[in-house]
Design a protein around this motif. Sequence first.
Motif, PDB file in Angstrom:
ATOM      1  N   PRO A  82      20.499 -14.390  10.270  1.00 32.09           N
ATOM      2  CA  PRO A  82      19.611 -13.326  10.763  1.00 32.09           C
ATOM      3  C   PRO A  82      20.300 -12.431  11.793  1.00 32.09           C
ATOM      4  CG  PRO A  82      19.026 -15.457  11.723  1.00 32.09           C
ATOM      5  CD  PRO A  82      20.068 -15.727  10.691  1.00 32.09           C
ATOM      6  N   ASN A  83      20.206 -11.117  11.577  1.00 25.78           N
ATOM      7  CA  ASN A  83      20.696 -10.140  12.539  1.00 25.78           C
ATOM      8  C   ASN A  83      20.039  -8.798  12.260  1.00 25.78           C
ATOM      9  OD1 ASN A  83      22.472  -8.560  10.660  1.00 25.78           O
ATOM     10  ND2 ASN A  83      23.559 -10.520  10.559  1.00 25.78           N
ATOM     11  N   LYS A  84      20.364  -7.835  13.090  1.00 22.46           N
ATOM     12  CA  LYS A  84      19.697  -6.533  13.010  1.00 22.46           C
ATOM     13  C   LYS A  84      19.952  -5.834  11.686  1.00 22.46           C
ATOM     14  CE  LYS A  84      21.410  -3.086  15.392  1.00 22.46           C
ATOM     15  NZ  LYS A  84      21.744  -2.179  16.506  1.00 22.46           N
ATOM     16  N   MET A  85      21.134  -5.970  11.130  1.00 23.32           N
ATOM     17  CA  MET A  85      21.505  -5.202   9.955  1.00 23.32           C
ATOM     18  C   MET A  85      20.833  -5.683   8.682  1.00 23.32           C
ATOM     19  SD  MET A  85      23.133  -2.955  11.361  1.00 23.32           S
ATOM     20  CE  MET A  85      23.380  -2.079   9.826  1.00 23.32           C
ATOM     21  N   ASN A  86      20.325  -6.909   8.645  1.00 25.78           N
ATOM     22  CA  ASN A  86      19.676  -7.371   7.413  1.00 25.78           C
ATOM     23  C   ASN A  86      18.202  -7.735   7.622  1.00 25.78           C
ATOM     24  OD1 ASN A  86      19.703 -10.034   8.548  1.00 25.78           O
ATOM     25  ND2 ASN A  86      21.785 -10.327   7.776  1.00 25.78           N
ATOM     26  N   PHE A  87      17.626  -7.332   8.759  1.00 25.06           N
ATOM     27  CA  PHE A  87      16.218  -7.663   8.996  1.00 25.06           C
ATOM     28  C   PHE A  87      15.300  -7.013   7.963  1.00 25.06           C
ATOM     29  CE2 PHE A  87      12.061  -6.820  10.970  1.00 25.06           C
ATOM     30  CZ  PHE A  87      11.671  -8.115  11.232  1.00 25.06           C
ATOM     31  N   GLN A  88      15.711  -5.837   7.426  1.00 24.71           N
ATOM     32  CA  GLN A  88      14.845  -5.182   6.446  1.00 24.71           C
ATOM     33  C   GLN A  88      14.644  -6.046   5.202  1.00 24.71           C
ATOM     34  OE1 GLN A  88      17.812  -4.084   7.385  1.00 24.71           O
ATOM     35  NE2 GLN A  88      19.028  -3.267   5.692  1.00 24.71           N
ATOM     36  N   PHE A  89      15.594  -6.948   4.917  1.00 23.28           N
ATOM     37  CA  PHE A  89      15.418  -7.845   3.780  1.00 23.28           C
ATOM     38  C   PHE A  89      14.268  -8.820   4.020  1.00 23.28           C
ATOM     39  CE2 PHE A  89      20.279  -7.357   3.506  1.00 23.28           C
ATOM     40  CZ  PHE A  89      20.142  -6.157   2.836  1.00 23.28           C
ATOM     41  N   ASP A  90      14.103  -9.205   5.283  1.00 24.66           N
ATOM     42  CA  ASP A  90      13.033 -10.142   5.641  1.00 24.66           C
ATOM     43  C   ASP A  90      11.659  -9.495   5.563  1.00 24.66           C
ATOM     44  OD1 ASP A  90      11.953 -12.607   6.692  1.00 24.66           O
ATOM     45  OD2 ASP A  90      11.734 -11.579   8.604  1.00 24.66           O
ATOM     46  N   SER A  91      11.588  -8.203   5.855  1.00 25.36           N
ATOM     47  CA  SER A  91      10.280  -7.549   5.964  1.00 25.36           C
ATOM     48  C   SER A  91       9.925  -6.648   4.794  1.00 25.36           C
ATOM     49  CB  SER A  91      10.234  -6.724   7.259  1.00 25.36           C
ATOM     50  OG  SER A  91      11.302  -5.795   7.298  1.00 25.36           O
ATOM     51  N   SER A  92      10.855  -6.399   3.875  1.00 22.84           N
ATOM     52  CA  SER A  92      10.607  -5.432   2.801  1.00 22.84           C
ATOM     53  C   SER A  92       9.374  -5.770   1.985  1.00 22.84           C
ATOM     54  CB  SER A  92      11.834  -5.350   1.884  1.00 22.84           C
ATOM     55  OG  SER A  92      12.929  -4.778   2.563  1.00 22.84           O
ATOM     56  N   PHE A  93       9.226  -7.017   1.576  1.00 24.01           N
ATOM     57  CA  PHE A  93       8.081  -7.360   0.728  1.00 24.01           C
ATOM     58  C   PHE A  93       6.805  -7.552   1.534  1.00 24.01           C
ATOM     59  CE2 PHE A  93      10.886  -7.534  -2.798  1.00 24.01           C
ATOM     60  CZ  PHE A  93      10.069  -7.370  -3.916  1.00 24.01           C
ATOM     61  N   MET A  94       6.915  -7.624   2.856  1.00 28.97           N
ATOM     62  CA  MET A  94       5.701  -7.532   3.671  1.00 28.97           C
ATOM     63  C   MET A  94       5.149  -6.114   3.603  1.00 28.97           C
ATOM     64  SD  MET A  94       4.866 -10.466   4.930  1.00 28.97           S
ATOM     65  CE  MET A  94       3.813 -10.138   6.345  1.00 28.97           C
ATOM     66  N   TYR A  95       6.039  -5.114   3.554  1.00 28.76           N
ATOM     67  CA  TYR A  95       5.593  -3.742   3.344  1.00 28.76           C
ATOM     68  C   TYR A  95       4.893  -3.617   1.987  1.00 28.76           C
ATOM     69  CZ  TYR A  95       9.196  -2.781   6.936  1.00 28.76           C
ATOM     70  OH  TYR A  95       9.968  -2.777   8.072  1.00 28.76           O
ATOM     71  N   VAL A  96       5.501  -4.224   0.974  1.00 26.70           N
ATOM     72  CA  VAL A  96       4.920  -4.180  -0.372  1.00 26.70           C
ATOM     73  C   VAL A  96       3.536  -4.813  -0.378  1.00 26.70           C
ATOM     74  CG1 VAL A  96       5.190  -4.971  -2.756  1.00 26.70           C
ATOM     75  CG2 VAL A  96       7.181  -4.151  -1.489  1.00 26.70           C
ATOM     76  N   ILE A  97       3.410  -5.960   0.273  1.00 28.59           N
ATOM     77  CA  ILE A  97       2.125  -6.664   0.316  1.00 28.59           C
ATOM     78  C   ILE A  97       1.063  -5.807   0.988  1.00 28.59           C
ATOM     79  CG2 ILE A  97       0.936  -8.607   1.430  1.00 28.59           C
ATOM     80  CD1 ILE A  97       3.480 -10.269   0.889  1.00 28.59           C
ATOM     81  N   ALA A  98       1.392  -5.199   2.119  1.00 27.62           N
ATOM     82  CA  ALA A  98       0.418  -4.383   2.850  1.00 27.62           C
ATOM     83  C   ALA A  98      -0.068  -3.219   1.998  1.00 27.62           C
ATOM     84  CB  ALA A  98       1.035  -3.870   4.149  1.00 27.62           C
ATOM     85  N   VAL A  99       0.854  -2.517   1.349  1.00 27.02           N
ATOM     86  CA  VAL A  99       0.478  -1.359   0.529  1.00 27.02           C
ATOM     87  C   VAL A  99      -0.327  -1.803  -0.695  1.00 27.02           C
ATOM     88  CG1 VAL A  99       1.372   0.518  -0.903  1.00 27.02           C
ATOM     89  CG2 VAL A  99       2.385   0.062   1.336  1.00 27.02           C
ATOM     90  N   LEU A 100       0.085  -2.878  -1.352  1.00 30.02           N
ATOM     91  CA  LEU A 100      -0.638  -3.345  -2.540  1.00 30.02           C
ATOM     92  C   LEU A 100      -2.050  -3.809  -2.195  1.00 30.02           C
ATOM     93  CD1 LEU A 100       2.052  -5.299  -4.609  1.00 30.02           C
ATOM     94  CD2 LEU A 100       1.145  -3.006  -5.008  1.00 30.02           C
ATOM     95  N   CYS A 101      -2.241  -4.398  -1.025  1.00 26.38           N
ATOM     96  CA  CYS A 101      -3.589  -4.800  -0.608  1.00 26.38           C
ATOM     97  C   CYS A 101      -4.500  -3.584  -0.488  1.00 26.38           C
ATOM     98  CB  CYS A 101      -3.536  -5.550   0.721  1.00 26.38           C
ATOM     99  SG  CYS A 101      -2.944  -7.249   0.612  1.00 26.38           S
ATOM    100  N   MET A 102      -3.990  -2.511   0.110  1.00 23.17           N
ATOM    101  CA  MET A 102      -4.795  -1.298   0.254  1.00 23.17           C
ATOM    102  C   MET A 102      -5.067  -0.652  -1.095  1.00 23.17           C
ATOM    103  SD  MET A 102      -3.434   0.406   3.825  1.00 23.17           S
ATOM    104  CE  MET A 102      -1.678   0.089   3.656  1.00 23.17           C
ATOM    105  N   VAL A 103      -4.060  -0.657  -1.981  1.00 23.83           N
ATOM    106  CA  VAL A 103      -4.261  -0.108  -3.320  1.00 23.83           C
ATOM    107  C   VAL A 103      -5.295  -0.922  -4.084  1.00 23.83           C
ATOM    108  CG1 VAL A 103      -3.143   0.298  -5.556  1.00 23.83           C
ATOM    109  CG2 VAL A 103      -1.973   0.930  -3.453  1.00 23.83           C
TER     110      VAL A 103
END
Length: 427
Positions: free
Chosen positions: A169-190
Amino acid sequence: MGDEPEAPLINTTLEASAEASDSESECAPAPRPPLTLAELCRSRPRAQATRTDRYFWSALTVAVVYALPVVQLLVTYQDMVFATGAQDLCYYNFLCAHPLASLSDFNHVFSNIGYVVLGALFMVTVRHRQRTFKQEPNRGIPQHWGLSYSLGLALAMEGALSACYHLCPNKMNFQFDSSFMYVIAVLCMVKLYQSRHPDVNARAHTTFLLLAAIMAIGVYGIKYPSVWFWALFTSLHLAACFYLTVSIYYFGRLRLDKSTFSSAYAHVRSSRLRALVPQHTARAALLAIANVANWALATYGLIQHNKDFARHLLAVLMGNAILYSLFYLVMKLLHGERVRLYSWLYLVLATAAWGAALALFLNSTTKWSQTPAQSRRHNSVCTAMQFFDRHDLWHLSSAAALFLSFCLLLTVDDALHDTPRDKIHVF
């Protein structure tokens, strides 16, 4: 018990008000009857199924294409740790990091198993429900199975990518950890929006294009967290809030163009203070609360503008998904719609799980927004079974919270199963 009677489209209302201002003898146009699901659900079931299935296949394609380079990159990071012995490359919780074979921090990788198992369990639940679900034509809320499968897949992929992230874990790959949380949030609203607007929802390719833009913003915000970037993001955030507020309040039937603003000005001149009184009080109040929450979050981010932009973006998306879920539930109650007992149970359990998860998330054992030496000051010993720390418990509790939330979304409209669609309100 329900929301106020449906008002006509704003363009029609404002133009009529402007024309009637010179003649008080003319009668105001009669309000339209409430908008019902039958008016927004005219596509054939097969066409609806095809559209919603595209969400699952799009999500699966994105998951495979996105995950393969992530695995390659993170395995390379892990190999570099062993080859160089550098302790500052990866932000581990060194006081609770159990090595196993080629893994430096096995427990933080393994604790993501909850996402994968519960994601697979949710897809099995959806499959069973699809096989046993019988619905008469023109009755009940349309079932969008493809979206439900997509939620389960996104939950499983969140676990897989979070496990990869915790290899190093580090700053440069944190987006890998959170990317599908973004997907989940958007899909819930859809999913919630599509329940009441089955024929006017966003297409799968549009949704995932939006997600790609969100991820790109997240990467840039992590790499270049300047004041100017935060100001631009805050402006986009608030503009999106305004657009969604207008869209939800007017059921997506309002088109913003030059005639809209001129008609609105004429309506304000003719009605004066009455023009400021909302015709849908309950909907306006709930949207006002959501806007206050978003303004508060945007203001906090703009004032702080620290290096942890990825978590701010995640808070914006997940916060709005939770707000929209509460909006949907409250509007159901205001329209006199019943909610099954098991759905209430899902809500109570999900709320408890989210509370525990939030407390654990905020009490972090590492902070990659600081230097490696500063981050080690937040390290702590294992708190559960001498194997898991608070972040491991966050993985487990948030996985349970997401699973229970998905079950709530899946069952919240079960009481409308036999209700004719011309009796189901749109909100």
